[in-house]
Design a protein around this motif. Sequence first.
Motif, mmCIF file in Angstrom:
data_model
loop_
_atom_site.group_PDB
_atom_site.id
_atom_site.type_symbol
_atom_site.label_atom_id
_atom_site.label_comp_id
_atom_site.label_asym_id
_atom_site.label_seq_id
_atom_site.Cartn_x
_atom_site.Cartn_y
_atom_site.Cartn_z
ATOM 1 N N LEU A 195 -17.974 7.910 -13.396
ATOM 2 C CA LEU A 195 -17.287 6.626 -13.330
ATOM 3 C C LEU A 195 -17.212 6.152 -11.886
ATOM 4 N N LYS A 196 -17.406 4.863 -11.702
ATOM 5 C CA LYS A 196 -17.224 4.287 -10.365
ATOM 6 C C LYS A 196 -16.466 2.968 -10.522
ATOM 7 N N ALA A 197 -15.417 2.796 -9.741
ATOM 8 C CA ALA A 197 -14.598 1.590 -9.871
ATOM 9 C C ALA A 197 -14.337 0.992 -8.508
ATOM 10 N N CYS A 198 -14.223 -0.346 -8.453
ATOM 11 C CA CYS A 198 -13.785 -0.962 -7.208
ATOM 12 C C CYS A 198 -12.668 -1.943 -7.492
ATOM 13 N N HIS A 199 -11.832 -2.111 -6.492
ATOM 14 C CA HIS A 199 -10.674 -2.981 -6.636
ATOM 15 C C HIS A 199 -10.296 -3.527 -5.255
ATOM 16 N N VAL A 200 -9.620 -4.645 -5.249
ATOM 17 C CA VAL A 200 -9.142 -5.238 -3.999
ATOM 18 C C VAL A 200 -7.644 -5.468 -4.165
ATOM 19 N N VAL A 201 -6.874 -4.915 -3.234
ATOM 20 C CA VAL A 201 -5.420 -4.990 -3.368
ATOM 21 C C VAL A 201 -4.830 -5.602 -2.106
ATOM 22 N N LYS A 202 -3.978 -6.583 -2.276
ATOM 23 C CA LYS A 202 -3.373 -7.250 -1.105
ATOM 24 C C LYS A 202 -2.038 -6.599 -0.751
ATOM 25 N N GLY A 203 -1.752 -6.556 0.561
ATOM 26 C CA GLY A 203 -0.419 -6.141 1.011
ATOM 27 C C GLY A 203 -0.250 -4.661 1.308
ATOM 28 N N VAL A 204 -1.343 -3.905 1.216
ATOM 29 C CA VAL A 204 -1.267 -2.470 1.523
ATOM 30 C C VAL A 204 -2.470 -2.059 2.379
ATOM 31 N N GLU B 68 2.235 -11.192 14.863
ATOM 32 C CA GLU B 68 2.452 -9.861 14.294
ATOM 33 C C GLU B 68 1.757 -9.807 12.925
ATOM 34 N N ILE B 69 1.109 -8.698 12.620
ATOM 35 C CA ILE B 69 0.416 -8.587 11.328
ATOM 36 C C ILE B 69 1.454 -8.333 10.234
ATOM 37 N N LYS B 70 1.426 -9.199 9.217
ATOM 38 C CA LYS B 70 2.358 -9.036 8.095
ATOM 39 C C LYS B 70 1.580 -8.536 6.878
ATOM 40 N N ARG B 71 2.322 -8.087 5.879
ATOM 41 C CA ARG B 71 1.668 -7.558 4.669
ATOM 42 C C ARG B 71 0.764 -8.599 4.005
ATOM 43 N N PHE C 249 -4.997 3.513 -15.419
ATOM 44 C CA PHE C 249 -4.695 4.272 -14.207
ATOM 45 C C PHE C 249 -4.799 3.393 -12.960
ATOM 46 N N LEU C 250 -5.940 2.685 -12.794
ATOM 47 C CA LEU C 250 -6.159 1.962 -11.534
ATOM 48 C C LEU C 250 -5.177 0.791 -11.375
ATOM 49 N N LYS C 251 -4.854 0.142 -12.482
ATOM 50 C CA LYS C 251 -3.889 -0.967 -12.413
ATOM 51 C C LYS C 251 -2.495 -0.437 -12.112
ATOM 52 N N ARG C 252 -2.117 0.627 -12.815
ATOM 53 C CA ARG C 252 -0.786 1.210 -12.618
ATOM 54 C C ARG C 252 -0.649 1.782 -11.204
ATOM 55 N N PHE C 253 -1.695 2.483 -10.751
ATOM 56 C CA PHE C 253 -1.653 3.105 -9.424
ATOM 57 C C PHE C 253 -1.541 2.041 -8.325
ATOM 58 N N THR C 254 -2.346 0.983 -8.414
ATOM 59 C CA THR C 254 -2.325 -0.020 -7.338
ATOM 60 C C THR C 254 -1.020 -0.825 -7.357
ATOM 61 N N SER C 255 -0.472 -1.122 -8.538
ATOM 62 C CA SER C 255 0.826 -1.826 -8.516
ATOM 63 C C SER C 255 1.935 -0.905 -8.016
ATOM 64 N N PHE C 256 1.802 0.383 -8.295
ATOM 65 C CA PHE C 256 2.770 1.352 -7.750
ATOM 66 C C PHE C 256 2.712 1.348 -6.210
ATOM 67 N N CYS C 257 1.498 1.309 -5.655
ATOM 68 C CA CYS C 257 1.331 1.287 -4.191
ATOM 69 C C CYS C 257 1.991 0.047 -3.597
ATOM 70 N N ILE C 258 1.732 -1.126 -4.203
ATOM 71 C CA ILE C 258 2.312 -2.373 -3.700
ATOM 72 C C ILE C 258 3.838 -2.277 -3.714
ATOM 73 N N ASP C 259 4.352 -1.788 -4.802
ATOM 74 C CA ASP C 259 5.795 -1.660 -4.984
ATOM 75 C C ASP C 259 6.432 -0.696 -3.972
ATOM 76 N N GLN C 260 5.776 0.436 -3.746
ATOM 77 C CA GLN C 260 6.279 1.443 -2.805
ATOM 78 C C GLN C 260 6.289 0.933 -1.370
ATOM 79 N N LYS D 297 6.119 -2.412 -0.201
ATOM 80 C CA LYS D 297 6.538 -3.786 0.144
ATOM 81 C C LYS D 297 7.720 -3.853 1.112
ATOM 82 N N ALA D 298 8.673 -2.931 1.010
ATOM 83 C CA ALA D 298 9.860 -3.010 1.878
ATOM 84 C C ALA D 298 9.736 -2.110 3.106
#
Length: 256
Positions: free
Chosen positions: A74-83, A199-202, A237-248, A250-251
């Motif tokens: 399996l090979k997957a790619c994704h683009v996630v903003k803010g991390v 300053e670089i923001k998320r 997995f990939l959707k849950r993992f990346t939204s978990f990263c954003i959530d962790q 953000k603050a």
Amino acid sequence: RDRLKQKSASVLTTPTMSAIEHRLWPEIEKITMEQLHYARLGVGAGGWQLFAEDGDMRMYRREEEADGLVVDPLKACHVVKGVTGHEVCEIFFSPEYRTGWEATLEDMIVVEKVSKDTLIFLQTHKRIWPASQRDALFWSHMRRVSDDQDPDAHDLWIVCNHSTEHPDYPPNTGKCVRVYLTVCLVCQTFIDPPKDEDEIKRENITCKITYCSVVNPGGWAPASVLRAVYKREYPKFLKRFTSFCIDQCKAKPITF
Ligand code: 16C
């Protein structure tokens, strides 16, 4: 890009000393670098078939069998903003976060701490009916990598997981059949727009993710069930993992 280089200068660019001295080190170094190369080859050649798509996420597989067992790469790619790539790899690697995103997990222990960037995990996973429950014993290694041959290869981070053996945890002794896996997560950070004074923001950060996986089920499992399960579970997995990263993240302050 220069700012990224400066930001990353303080972080680890080479593996830690205790990892290098470990009996598994030659294998960890070899497999990690092979996986990095493999991840960066893309999906243009090699007979990859798209099987899932959602927003920026694309998932490809190749139908393959070994000794009658489905081992589809399996090979997957994704683009996630803010991390950043560093943050995403840290969350994928660290045991403290795993139950927060790994939905197939039943139990996890760290069998050995090789060094701060290399751990050996034993995991049991949820059972897929009608097959036996599975477990996995693997080393996991995280590091920042650089490639002087490729000017675009800046700020790359990788986590590589690969099955191993441990005398205290032999395979197939209890209710679980052991699976054999090689997995890598490769991440790269991009900053847009590259304003020198601000300053670089998320909101200015984008992380490009490549995830590659080959899992050998280790024993009997019906091909049709297995393919149906991974087609459902990998995108989840990939959707849950990346939204978990954003959530962790953000603050928290940005970690380049
Ligand atoms: O890479 C991922 N996770 C890492 C940290 O946990 C690590 C682990 C990889 C585990 C590989 C799969 C182990 C067997 C899973 C059994 C599936 C249970 C499904 C339960 C459904 C109710 O690298 C993210 C891994 C995402 C896994 C998606 C599912 C893949 C299924 C592959 C089929 C394996 C053969 C199972 C034979 C019965």
